[in-house]
Design a protein around this motif. Structure first.
Motif, PDB file in Angstrom:
ATOM      1  N   THR A  74       4.085  26.221 -43.221  1.00 24.92           N
ATOM      2  CA  THR A  74       3.381  27.471 -43.486  1.00 24.92           C
ATOM      3  C   THR A  74       3.973  28.180 -44.690  1.00 24.92           C
ATOM      4  N   LEU A  75       5.299  28.244 -44.761  1.00 23.98           N
ATOM      5  CA  LEU A  75       5.970  28.933 -45.867  1.00 23.98           C
ATOM      6  C   LEU A  75       5.661  28.259 -47.196  1.00 23.98           C
ATOM      7  N   PHE A  76       5.750  26.932 -47.236  1.00 26.18           N
ATOM      8  CA  PHE A  76       5.489  26.213 -48.479  1.00 26.18           C
ATOM      9  C   PHE A  76       4.014  26.287 -48.863  1.00 26.18           C
ATOM     10  N   THR A  77       3.116  26.208 -47.877  1.00 23.90           N
ATOM     11  CA  THR A  77       1.682  26.239 -48.178  1.00 23.90           C
ATOM     12  C   THR A  77       1.286  27.567 -48.803  1.00 23.90           C
ATOM     13  N   LYS A  78       1.751  28.669 -48.227  1.00 19.77           N
ATOM     14  CA  LYS A  78       1.393  29.968 -48.801  1.00 19.77           C
ATOM     15  C   LYS A  78       2.045  30.150 -50.167  1.00 19.77           C
ATOM     16  N   ALA A  79       3.295  29.744 -50.311  1.00 21.73           N
ATOM     17  CA  ALA A  79       3.978  29.879 -51.596  1.00 21.73           C
ATOM     18  C   ALA A  79       3.233  29.111 -52.685  1.00 21.73           C
ATOM     19  N   GLU A 134      -4.081  34.600 -49.398  1.00 22.88           N
ATOM     20  CA  GLU A 134      -4.440  35.929 -48.897  1.00 22.88           C
ATOM     21  C   GLU A 134      -4.112  36.107 -47.413  1.00 22.88           C
ATOM     22  N   MET A 135      -3.703  35.033 -46.743  1.00 25.60           N
ATOM     23  CA  MET A 135      -3.465  35.089 -45.302  1.00 25.60           C
ATOM     24  C   MET A 135      -2.031  35.527 -45.013  1.00 25.60           C
ATOM     25  N   PRO A 136      -1.839  36.498 -44.091  1.00 29.97           N
ATOM     26  CA  PRO A 136      -0.471  36.807 -43.644  1.00 29.97           C
ATOM     27  C   PRO A 136       0.167  35.564 -43.040  1.00 29.97           C
ATOM     28  N   LEU A 137       1.477  35.484 -43.099  1.00 31.90           N
ATOM     29  CA  LEU A 137       2.175  34.300 -42.616  1.00 31.90           C
ATOM     30  C   LEU A 137       1.859  33.992 -41.159  1.00 31.90           C
ATOM     31  N   HIS A 258      10.064  35.356 -49.101  1.00 34.10           N
ATOM     32  CA  HIS A 258      11.256  35.877 -48.414  1.00 34.10           C
ATOM     33  C   HIS A 258      11.044  37.325 -47.990  1.00 34.10           C
ATOM     34  N   ARG A 259      10.423  38.139 -48.847  1.00 34.50           N
ATOM     35  CA  ARG A 259      10.182  39.548 -48.503  1.00 34.50           C
ATOM     36  C   ARG A 259       9.229  39.678 -47.322  1.00 34.50           C
ATOM     37  N   GLU A 260       8.129  38.907 -47.347  1.00 32.11           N
ATOM     38  CA  GLU A 260       7.187  38.978 -46.225  1.00 32.11           C
ATOM     39  C   GLU A 260       7.827  38.467 -44.944  1.00 32.11           C
ATOM     40  N   PHE A 261       8.593  37.411 -45.062  1.00 31.54           N
ATOM     41  CA  PHE A 261       9.266  36.826 -43.902  1.00 31.54           C
ATOM     42  C   PHE A 261      10.313  37.782 -43.333  1.00 31.54           C
ATOM     43  N   ALA A 262      11.067  38.443 -44.222  1.00 31.53           N
ATOM     44  CA  ALA A 262      12.081  39.408 -43.785  1.00 31.53           C
ATOM     45  C   ALA A 262      11.434  40.591 -43.069  1.00 31.53           C
ATOM     46  N   ALA A 263      10.286  41.043 -43.562  1.00 30.92           N
ATOM     47  CA  ALA A 263       9.583  42.146 -42.909  1.00 30.92           C
ATOM     48  C   ALA A 263       9.119  41.739 -41.516  1.00 30.92           C
TER      49      ALA A 263
END
Length: 275
Positions: A74-79, A134-137, A258-263
């Motif tokens: 998921t992290l790599f796909t959105k990035a 555009e999708m949230p993680l 990282h910012r979205e994940f940290a939030a």
């Protein structure tokens, strides 16, 4: 002393062994047909892999310590989708007919390979995810999990129906999508692929794909370093573009993702404390 073997016909004596030595003719299942069609057309793409070793240690530490509900895929796909938003070259496809040209899609559609059990056989299916940038993680993770866990007929019903068609019809439709209609190619096959099985402790060095780019990464090491590859269609772009995309991908993973994940991690901790 009489030989008794003469009373038994040789063919009868050998029949059980012959029966056991015969092989089986097994019809191609849907998963095998999918791969056969994909490989048939992927072999026609002049694809080249480019690799960069990335440092994702900050992201790995955050995921390990505080919030492991989001998978690396998921992290790599959105990035990658965020990088493709900045670099339109990653949303382009070579189309050969009726004249050679490049088609550029307005947004990304990720084609993520997932392994599913279908009629007792493991096979590869493809989850198509429009606009992953555009999708949230959490939403992107839920979409991927649904493709991995929901009944195959519910999430891949169109594919099962398509592979009931005779091979000549399927191959013609594949050919048409890849060579004539760029927009249809994006809608039905995706603008980029993601193919990984690093969770099994292995990695593919050059996965085959009919798409312009396919993202692939290996096992993330204890130091947070990971080899990341983009396999690209050389007709649509050059290696320098891909190398810059990999550099930007590392920046996006360590910044926006990282910012979205940290939030998300902070929100999860706050909710847990409140409960």
């Amino acid at each position: 002393m009489k030989l008794l073997t003469a009373s038994v016909p040789m063919s009868d004596a050998l029949r059980p062994e012959r029966a056991h030595s015969r092989g089986l003719s097994i019809p191609l299942s849907v998963p095998r047909r999918i791969v056969c069609d994909l490989v048939h057309f992927a072999h026609q793409i002049p694809s080249v892999p480019v690799q960069r070793v990335m440092d994702v240690s900050r992201l790995a530490a955050l995921r390990e310590e505080r919030f492991a509900r989001i998978g690396w895929c998921t992290l790599f796909t959105k990035a990658y989708a965020l990088v493709a938003q900045e670099m339109p070259e990653l949303r382009r496809a070579y189309v050969g007919l009726p004249w050679a040209r490049l088609y550029q899609h307005p947004h990304s559609i990720a084609s993520v390979a997932v392994e599913r059990l279908h009629q007792g056989e493991s096979g590869v299916f493809f989850a198509y995810l429009p606009r992953p940038e555009e999708m949230p993680l959490l939403e992107l993770e839920a979409a991927l999990r649904r493709h991995k866990q929901a009944p195959v007929a519910d999430v891949f019903g169109f594919v099962l129906g398509f592979y009931r068609l005779p091979r000549p019809v399927r191959r013609f439709l594949w050919w048409y999508l890849l060579n004539v209609r760029g927009s249809r190619k994006a809608e039905f096959l995706g603008t980029f692929g993601v193919s990984v099985y690093s969770s099994l402790g292995a990695e593919s060095l050059h996965p085959l794909s009919p798409l312009t780019t396919t993202l692939n990464y290996g096992v993330i090491g204890p130091d947070g370093r990971v080899p990341v590859r983009i396999i690209y269609d050389h007709r649509a772009m050059d290696g320098g573009t891909v190398a810059r995309a990999l550099g930007r991908l590392e920046e996006v993973l360590n910044d926006a993702i990282h910012r979205e994940f940290a939030a998300l991690a902070e929100s999860a901790v706050t909710t847990s404390d409140a409960a």
